[in-house]
Design a protein around this motif. Sequence first.
Motif, short mmCIF file in Angstrom:
data_model
loop_
_atom_site.label_atom_id
_atom_site.label_comp_id
_atom_site.label_asym_id
_atom_site.label_seq_id
_atom_site.Cartn_x
_atom_site.Cartn_y
_atom_site.Cartn_z
N GLU A 201 0.82 -1.21 0.00
CA GLU A 201 0.00 0.00 0.00
C GLU A 201 0.86 1.27 0.00
O GLU A 201 0.53 2.25 -0.67
CB GLU A 201 -0.92 -0.01 1.22
N GLU A 202 1.96 1.23 0.73
CA GLU A 202 2.86 2.38 0.74
C GLU A 202 3.47 2.60 -0.65
O GLU A 202 3.61 3.75 -1.10
CB GLU A 202 3.96 2.16 1.78
N LEU A 203 3.84 1.51 -1.31
CA LEU A 203 4.37 1.63 -2.67
C LEU A 203 3.32 2.21 -3.61
O LEU A 203 3.61 3.11 -4.41
CB LEU A 203 4.83 0.26 -3.16
N ILE A 204 2.11 1.72 -3.52
CA ILE A 204 1.03 2.21 -4.38
C ILE A 204 0.78 3.70 -4.12
O ILE A 204 0.55 4.48 -5.05
CB ILE A 204 -0.25 1.39 -4.16
N GLY B 86 1.63 9.96 -10.31
CA GLY B 86 0.71 10.06 -11.44
C GLY B 86 0.56 8.79 -12.25
O GLY B 86 0.11 8.83 -13.40
N ARG B 87 0.86 7.62 -11.65
CA ARG B 87 0.82 6.36 -12.39
C ARG B 87 -0.48 5.60 -12.14
O ARG B 87 -0.50 4.37 -12.09
CB ARG B 87 2.03 5.50 -12.03
N HIS B 88 -1.59 6.33 -12.03
CA HIS B 88 -2.87 5.70 -11.73
C HIS B 88 -3.32 4.72 -12.82
O HIS B 88 -3.88 3.67 -12.52
CB HIS B 88 -3.96 6.76 -11.50
N ALA B 89 -3.07 5.06 -14.07
CA ALA B 89 -3.51 4.18 -15.16
C ALA B 89 -2.80 2.83 -15.10
O ALA B 89 -3.42 1.76 -15.27
CB ALA B 89 -3.27 4.85 -16.51
N GLU B 90 -1.49 2.86 -14.85
CA GLU B 90 -0.72 1.62 -14.78
C GLU B 90 -1.11 0.78 -13.56
O GLU B 90 -1.02 -0.45 -13.58
CB GLU B 90 0.79 1.92 -14.72
N LEU B 91 -1.55 1.45 -12.50
CA LEU B 91 -1.88 0.75 -11.26
C LEU B 91 -3.26 0.11 -11.27
O LEU B 91 -3.53 -0.80 -10.47
CB LEU B 91 -1.81 1.72 -10.08
N LEU B 92 -4.14 0.57 -12.14
CA LEU B 92 -5.54 0.13 -12.06
C LEU B 92 -5.73 -1.39 -12.10
O LEU B 92 -6.48 -1.93 -11.28
CB LEU B 92 -6.35 0.80 -13.16
N THR C 97 -9.25 6.52 -5.92
CA THR C 97 -8.44 7.62 -6.43
C THR C 97 -7.98 7.35 -7.86
O THR C 97 -8.06 8.22 -8.74
CB THR C 97 -7.21 7.84 -5.53
N ALA C 98 -7.50 6.13 -8.11
CA ALA C 98 -7.01 5.78 -9.44
C ALA C 98 -8.13 5.82 -10.47
O ALA C 98 -7.95 6.33 -11.58
CB ALA C 98 -6.36 4.39 -9.40
N LEU C 99 -9.30 5.30 -10.10
CA LEU C 99 -10.44 5.33 -11.03
C LEU C 99 -10.86 6.76 -11.33
O LEU C 99 -11.12 7.12 -12.49
CB LEU C 99 -11.62 4.56 -10.42
N TYR C 100 -10.92 7.58 -10.30
CA TYR C 100 -11.32 8.97 -10.51
C TYR C 100 -10.35 9.69 -11.44
O TYR C 100 -10.76 10.40 -12.36
CB TYR C 100 -11.41 9.69 -9.17
N ARG C 101 -9.06 9.50 -11.21
CA ARG C 101 -8.07 10.18 -12.05
C ARG C 101 -8.06 9.64 -13.48
O ARG C 101 -7.62 10.33 -14.39
CB ARG C 101 -6.69 10.03 -11.42
N ALA C 102 -8.55 8.41 -13.63
CA ALA C 102 -8.62 7.83 -14.97
C ALA C 102 -9.92 8.23 -15.68
O ALA C 102 -10.22 7.72 -16.77
CB ALA C 102 -8.50 6.31 -14.89
#
Length: 244
Positions: free
Chosen positions: A143-146, A153-159, A181-186
Amino acid sequence: MRQRIALATLVVFANQTVLSDRLVEAIWPDRPPAASNNLHVHIYQLRQWLRRLDADVPDDLLQTRPGGYLLKTLPGERDVDRFDQLLASARQRAEVDPLEAVKFYQRALDVWRGPALADVVGHTTALTGEAICLEERRLRALEELIDIELRRGRHAELLPELLALASAHPLRETLCGQLMTALYRAGRRAEAVSVYIDMKKILMEDMGLEPSPALRRLYYQILNEDAALAGAPAGGYRACQLPE
Protein backbone atom coordinates in the motif's frame (compact mmCIF):
# COMPACT_ATOMS: atom_id res chain seq x y z
CA MET A 1 6.45 -32.36 7.97
CA ARG A 2 6.92 -32.38 11.75
CA GLN A 3 10.55 -31.35 11.41
CA ARG A 4 9.49 -28.62 8.98
CA ILE A 5 6.96 -27.30 11.49
CA ALA A 6 9.61 -27.35 14.24
CA LEU A 7 12.08 -25.50 12.03
CA ALA A 8 9.48 -22.93 10.93
CA THR A 9 8.58 -22.23 14.56
CA LEU A 10 12.22 -21.81 15.54
CA VAL A 11 12.89 -19.53 12.56
CA VAL A 12 9.87 -17.32 13.28
CA PHE A 13 11.11 -16.84 16.84
CA ALA A 14 14.81 -16.83 15.97
CA ASN A 15 17.22 -15.81 18.73
CA GLN A 16 14.52 -16.44 21.31
CA THR A 17 14.05 -19.52 23.45
CA VAL A 18 11.03 -21.41 22.17
CA LEU A 19 9.58 -23.45 24.99
CA SER A 20 9.28 -27.17 24.42
CA ASP A 21 5.56 -27.01 25.18
CA ARG A 22 5.11 -24.51 22.37
CA LEU A 23 6.94 -26.76 19.92
CA VAL A 24 4.93 -29.78 21.06
CA GLU A 25 1.70 -27.83 20.59
CA ALA A 26 2.76 -26.82 17.09
CA ILE A 27 3.84 -30.30 16.03
CA TRP A 28 1.25 -32.39 17.87
CA PRO A 29 -1.90 -30.34 18.56
CA ASP A 30 -3.48 -33.37 20.25
CA ARG A 31 -0.32 -33.87 22.38
CA PRO A 32 0.23 -37.65 22.41
CA PRO A 33 1.64 -39.10 25.66
CA ALA A 34 5.17 -39.46 24.26
CA ALA A 35 5.26 -36.01 22.64
CA SER A 36 8.06 -34.64 24.84
CA ASN A 37 10.34 -37.59 24.12
CA ASN A 38 9.48 -37.46 20.43
CA LEU A 39 10.39 -33.75 20.39
CA HIS A 40 13.95 -34.56 21.47
CA VAL A 41 14.19 -37.03 18.59
CA HIS A 42 12.90 -34.48 16.08
CA ILE A 43 15.31 -31.81 17.31
CA TYR A 44 18.20 -34.27 17.01
CA GLN A 45 17.12 -35.17 13.46
CA LEU A 46 16.74 -31.48 12.64
CA ARG A 47 20.31 -30.81 13.75
CA GLN A 48 21.52 -33.67 11.56
CA TRP A 49 19.54 -32.34 8.59
CA LEU A 50 21.00 -28.84 9.03
CA ARG A 51 24.52 -30.27 9.07
CA ARG A 52 23.85 -32.26 5.90
CA LEU A 53 22.44 -29.13 4.30
CA ASP A 54 25.59 -27.14 5.04
CA ALA A 55 28.75 -28.67 6.45
CA ASP A 56 29.78 -25.25 7.77
CA VAL A 57 26.74 -24.88 9.99
CA PRO A 58 28.03 -23.73 13.40
CA ASP A 59 27.59 -26.13 16.29
CA ASP A 60 25.60 -23.54 18.24
CA LEU A 61 23.09 -22.83 15.46
CA LEU A 62 20.36 -24.83 17.20
CA GLN A 63 20.86 -24.58 20.93
CA THR A 64 19.27 -26.44 23.81
CA ARG A 65 18.13 -23.97 26.44
CA PRO A 66 16.40 -24.43 29.80
CA GLY A 67 12.86 -25.42 28.95
CA GLY A 68 13.27 -25.23 25.20
CA TYR A 69 15.40 -24.52 22.15
CA LEU A 70 16.86 -21.50 20.37
CA LEU A 71 17.77 -21.07 16.70
CA LYS A 72 20.59 -18.57 16.32
CA THR A 73 20.53 -16.31 13.25
CA LEU A 74 22.49 -13.27 12.16
CA PRO A 75 20.90 -10.01 10.93
CA GLY A 76 19.73 -10.42 7.35
CA GLU A 77 19.76 -14.23 7.30
CA ARG A 78 16.00 -14.59 7.39
CA ASP A 79 13.81 -13.42 4.52
CA VAL A 80 11.81 -11.26 6.92
CA ASP A 81 14.99 -9.54 8.09
CA ARG A 82 15.96 -8.66 4.51
CA PHE A 83 12.41 -7.45 3.90
CA ASP A 84 12.56 -5.20 6.97
CA GLN A 85 15.95 -3.77 5.98
CA LEU A 86 14.82 -2.94 2.44
CA LEU A 87 11.52 -1.55 3.70
CA ALA A 88 13.33 0.76 6.13
CA SER A 89 15.48 2.03 3.26
CA ALA A 90 12.37 2.62 1.15
CA ARG A 91 10.64 4.59 3.90
CA GLN A 92 13.70 6.75 4.45
CA ARG A 93 13.60 7.78 0.79
CA ALA A 94 9.84 8.08 0.35
CA GLU A 95 9.62 11.85 0.75
CA VAL A 96 13.00 12.98 -0.58
CA ASP A 97 13.44 10.62 -3.55
CA PRO A 98 10.20 8.81 -4.50
CA LEU A 99 11.69 7.09 -7.54
CA GLU A 100 14.52 5.62 -5.48
CA ALA A 101 12.04 4.65 -2.78
CA VAL A 102 10.00 2.73 -5.36
CA LYS A 103 13.06 0.64 -6.21
CA PHE A 104 13.58 -0.30 -2.57
CA TYR A 105 9.89 -1.09 -2.06
CA GLN A 106 9.97 -3.36 -5.10
CA ARG A 107 13.11 -5.11 -3.86
CA ALA A 108 11.50 -5.60 -0.45
CA LEU A 109 8.34 -7.07 -1.96
CA ASP A 110 10.40 -9.29 -4.27
CA VAL A 111 11.67 -11.07 -1.14
CA TRP A 112 8.22 -12.65 -0.88
CA ARG A 113 7.85 -15.81 -2.93
CA GLY A 114 4.30 -16.56 -1.84
CA PRO A 115 2.15 -16.47 1.30
CA ALA A 116 4.10 -16.48 4.56
CA LEU A 117 4.69 -19.94 6.06
CA ALA A 118 2.53 -21.42 3.30
CA ASP A 119 4.07 -24.87 3.55
CA VAL A 120 3.26 -25.31 7.26
CA VAL A 121 0.16 -23.30 8.18
CA GLY A 122 -2.04 -25.92 6.54
CA HIS A 123 -0.64 -28.53 8.91
CA THR A 124 -0.65 -26.62 12.21
CA THR A 125 -2.66 -23.77 13.67
CA ALA A 126 0.15 -22.71 16.00
CA LEU A 127 1.70 -20.35 13.42
CA THR A 128 -1.51 -18.97 11.96
CA GLY A 129 -1.25 -15.72 13.92
CA GLU A 130 2.35 -15.16 12.85
CA ALA A 131 1.44 -15.85 9.21
CA ILE A 132 -1.38 -13.30 9.38
CA CYS A 133 0.93 -10.68 10.91
CA LEU A 134 3.56 -11.25 8.23
CA GLU A 135 0.97 -10.95 5.47
CA GLU A 136 -0.28 -7.72 7.04
CA ARG A 137 3.25 -6.31 6.93
CA ARG A 138 3.56 -7.25 3.26
CA LEU A 139 0.25 -5.60 2.40
CA ARG A 140 1.17 -2.43 4.27
CA ALA A 141 4.40 -2.19 2.29
CA LEU A 142 2.48 -2.72 -0.93
CA GLU A 143 0.00 0.00 0.00
CA GLU A 144 2.86 2.38 0.74
CA LEU A 145 4.37 1.63 -2.67
CA ILE A 146 1.03 2.21 -4.38
CA ASP A 147 0.66 5.50 -2.53
CA ILE A 148 3.99 6.73 -3.92
CA GLU A 149 3.09 5.56 -7.40
CA LEU A 150 -0.22 7.43 -7.21
CA ARG A 151 1.66 10.56 -6.20
CA ARG A 152 3.83 10.04 -9.27
CA GLY A 153 0.71 10.06 -11.44
CA ARG A 154 0.82 6.36 -12.39
CA HIS A 155 -2.87 5.70 -11.73
CA ALA A 156 -3.51 4.18 -15.16
CA GLU A 157 -0.72 1.62 -14.78
CA LEU A 158 -1.88 0.75 -11.26
CA LEU A 159 -5.54 0.13 -12.06
CA PRO A 160 -5.34 -3.58 -13.03
CA GLU A 161 -3.37 -4.43 -9.90
CA LEU A 162 -5.61 -2.31 -7.67
CA LEU A 163 -8.74 -3.93 -9.04
CA ALA A 164 -7.33 -7.38 -8.28
CA LEU A 165 -6.08 -6.37 -4.82
CA ALA A 166 -9.36 -4.74 -3.80
CA SER A 167 -11.22 -7.86 -4.90
CA ALA A 168 -8.87 -10.11 -2.91
CA HIS A 169 -8.97 -7.86 0.19
CA PRO A 170 -12.46 -6.31 0.24
CA LEU A 171 -12.18 -5.02 3.83
CA ARG A 172 -8.93 -3.04 3.40
CA GLU A 173 -9.95 0.60 3.32
CA THR A 174 -6.54 1.80 2.15
CA LEU A 175 -6.75 -0.30 -1.01
CA CYS A 176 -10.35 0.79 -1.50
CA GLY A 177 -9.34 4.46 -1.28
CA GLN A 178 -6.39 3.96 -3.58
CA LEU A 179 -8.62 2.24 -6.14
CA MET A 180 -11.18 5.06 -5.89
CA THR A 181 -8.44 7.62 -6.43
CA ALA A 182 -7.01 5.78 -9.44
CA LEU A 183 -10.44 5.33 -11.03
CA TYR A 184 -11.32 8.97 -10.51
CA ARG A 185 -8.07 10.18 -12.05
CA ALA A 186 -8.62 7.83 -14.97
CA GLY A 187 -11.95 9.56 -15.70
CA ARG A 188 -14.05 6.74 -14.24
CA ARG A 189 -15.83 8.74 -11.55
CA ALA A 190 -19.00 6.61 -11.47
CA GLU A 191 -16.94 3.47 -10.88
CA ALA A 192 -15.03 5.18 -8.07
CA VAL A 193 -18.34 6.05 -6.39
CA SER A 194 -19.56 2.48 -6.87
CA VAL A 195 -16.42 1.11 -5.19
CA TYR A 196 -17.19 3.21 -2.10
CA ILE A 197 -20.83 2.10 -2.01
CA ASP A 198 -19.78 -1.55 -2.24
CA MET A 199 -17.22 -1.09 0.52
CA LYS A 200 -19.78 0.60 2.77
CA LYS A 201 -22.22 -2.26 2.22
CA ILE A 202 -19.59 -4.89 3.06
CA LEU A 203 -18.50 -3.06 6.22
CA MET A 204 -22.07 -2.64 7.42
CA GLU A 205 -23.14 -6.22 6.68
CA ASP A 206 -20.00 -8.01 7.88
CA MET A 207 -18.85 -5.81 10.76
CA GLY A 208 -21.63 -3.36 11.55
CA LEU A 209 -19.28 -0.44 10.87
CA GLU A 210 -19.37 2.71 8.80
CA PRO A 211 -16.42 3.55 6.53
CA SER A 212 -13.70 5.56 8.23
CA PRO A 213 -13.87 9.38 8.21
CA ALA A 214 -10.93 9.42 5.78
CA LEU A 215 -12.70 7.18 3.27
CA ARG A 216 -15.94 9.15 3.60
CA ARG A 217 -14.00 12.37 3.00
CA LEU A 218 -12.49 10.91 -0.16
CA TYR A 219 -15.95 9.84 -1.31
CA TYR A 220 -17.31 13.37 -0.94
CA GLN A 221 -14.23 14.78 -2.67
CA ILE A 222 -14.97 12.54 -5.62
CA LEU A 223 -18.66 13.47 -5.63
CA ASN A 224 -17.72 17.14 -5.61
CA GLU A 225 -14.92 16.67 -8.15
CA ASP A 226 -12.43 18.23 -5.77
CA ALA A 227 -9.47 19.69 -7.65
CA ALA A 228 -7.13 18.28 -4.99
CA LEU A 229 -7.69 14.80 -6.45
CA ALA A 230 -6.88 15.78 -10.01
CA GLY A 231 -3.32 14.54 -10.32
CA ALA A 232 0.05 13.68 -8.91
CA PRO A 233 0.86 16.98 -7.16
CA ALA A 234 -2.14 16.55 -4.85
CA GLY A 235 -0.78 13.32 -3.35
CA GLY A 236 -2.20 9.86 -3.30
CA TYR A 237 -4.74 8.38 -0.94
CA ARG A 238 -2.90 8.16 2.38
CA ALA A 239 -5.37 8.93 5.13
CA CYS A 240 -6.53 5.37 5.73
CA GLN A 241 -3.10 3.81 5.96
CA LEU A 242 -2.32 1.97 9.15
CA PRO A 243 -0.11 3.83 11.64
CA GLU A 244 3.59 3.04 11.83
